[in-house]
Design an enzyme around this catalytic site. Structure first.
Site, PDB file in Angstrom:
ATOM      1  CG  ASP A 194      -1.918  -1.216   1.425  1.00 26.81           C
ATOM      2  OD1 ASP A 194      -2.378  -1.849   0.940  1.00 26.81           O
ATOM      3  OD2 ASP A 194      -2.963  -0.499   1.433  1.00 26.81           O
ATOM      4  CG  HIS A 221       2.006   0.122   4.123  1.00 27.88           C
ATOM      5  ND1 HIS A 221       1.483  -1.100   5.426  1.00 27.88           N
ATOM      6  CD2 HIS A 221       1.363   0.931   4.231  1.00 27.88           C
ATOM      7  CE1 HIS A 221       0.952  -0.394   5.441  1.00 27.88           C
ATOM      8  NE2 HIS A 221      -0.198   0.832   5.168  1.00 27.88           N
TER       9      HIS A 221
HETATM   10 ZN   LIG Z   1      -2.872   3.717   3.127  1.00 27.69          ZN
END
Ligand SMILES: [Zn+2]
Length: 269
Positions: free
Chosen positions: A83, A229
């Site tokens: 992400d 992430h």
């Molecule tokens: Zn996010």
């Protein structure tokens, strides 16, 4: 409805909530003196809906993938989802690690970052990964937006990613995983499936890559959706982005467990 929509089917909680609202308002009209009970009922209902929206893996507000579909589980598949990118300092290294393992992943990109780094976003898709919708601006007040605001965040990101990659996203992940009951009908309008995760490593705030790896690997099995992430990534004490230390260990463990990392669109097939 257009050919890029799907029908919205309210969940039992949403149906019950609408009935509670109608009943409380009707009672208020018939018995104005009973307003404390009617208002109390409405507040309790709102609190219940808000609580459900603060729970990223809840399914009571609408369909939510917390793991892969059964046919994908039977094939021994897992999904690595990444992400908040693309990030020019991190994403190219992530792509190289994935290539080394011949692994495919799903990138939930932020629309405005994709616009800033168009070539990198294109490169993600060119290497066979999926680029999906993580809203246009990743607003931390996303769950507080109304119909128009949520629709705008999702529509702009759909347009941005489709324009850059040539592929229309089919999956959406809410910023910080938080949402409200208005999200599901908007996702239906854009033919998007909400995705949360089976397990996450908290790699935006944890500086120990071993802890992050262990959280992701604990009990790993077919069907898992793992959250990492490349944007907003925490750093180790040596300053290295956590994901770059975690990903090789994760991919080694996935191979040892005879699992196959696939994109979310591939898990649909
Ligand atoms: Zn996010």
């Amino acid at each position: 409805m257009t050919d890029t929509s799907r029908p919205w089917r309210p969940t039992p909680l949403i149906v019950a909530s609408a009935a509670v609202h109608a009943g409380a308002l009707g009672y208020l009209v018939a018995e104005p003196s009973a307003w404390p009970l009617a208002i109390g009922t409405l507040v309790a209902d709102q609190l219940l809906l808000t609580g459900a929206g603060l729970w990223p893996r809840s399914t009571v507000l609408g369909s939510n993938w917390r793991s892969l579909p059964q046919h994908s589980v039977l094939r021994g598949e897992v999904a690595i989802t990444i992400d908040d990118g693309p990030d020019p300092a991190i994403t190219p290294h992530v792509l190289d690690i994935l290539d080394r393992y011949n692994a495919k992943a799903t990138f939930f990109c932020i629309g405005e970052r994709a616009l800033e780094h168009r070539d990198l976003c294109q490169e993600i898709a060119r290497r066979g990964h999926a680029v999906e919708n993580h809203s246009q601006h990743h607003l931390y007040r996303f769950a507080l937006l109304g119909l128009g605001g949520i629709d705008r965040e999702i529509r702009l990101s759909q347009e941005t990613i489709t324009d850059i990659t040539g592929q229309r996203p089919r999956f959406f992940r809410a910023p910080a995983g938080l949402r409200n009951p208005l999200l599901e009908p908007i996702l239906a309008r854009h033919n998007l499936q909400l995705v949360s995760w089976t397990r996450r490593g908290y790699d935006t705030r944890e500086s120990c890559s071993t802890k992050v790896t262990n959280r992701l690997l604990q009990g790993i099995e077919a069907g898992d959706i793992l959250l990492l992430h490349d944007g907003n990534a925490a750093r180790t004490v040596e300053g290295e982005p956590i994901i770059l230390q975690v990903l090789p260990r994760l991919l080694d463990a996935i191979a040892e467990n005879k699992l196959r990392p696939v994109t979310l669109p591939d898990a649909l097939i």
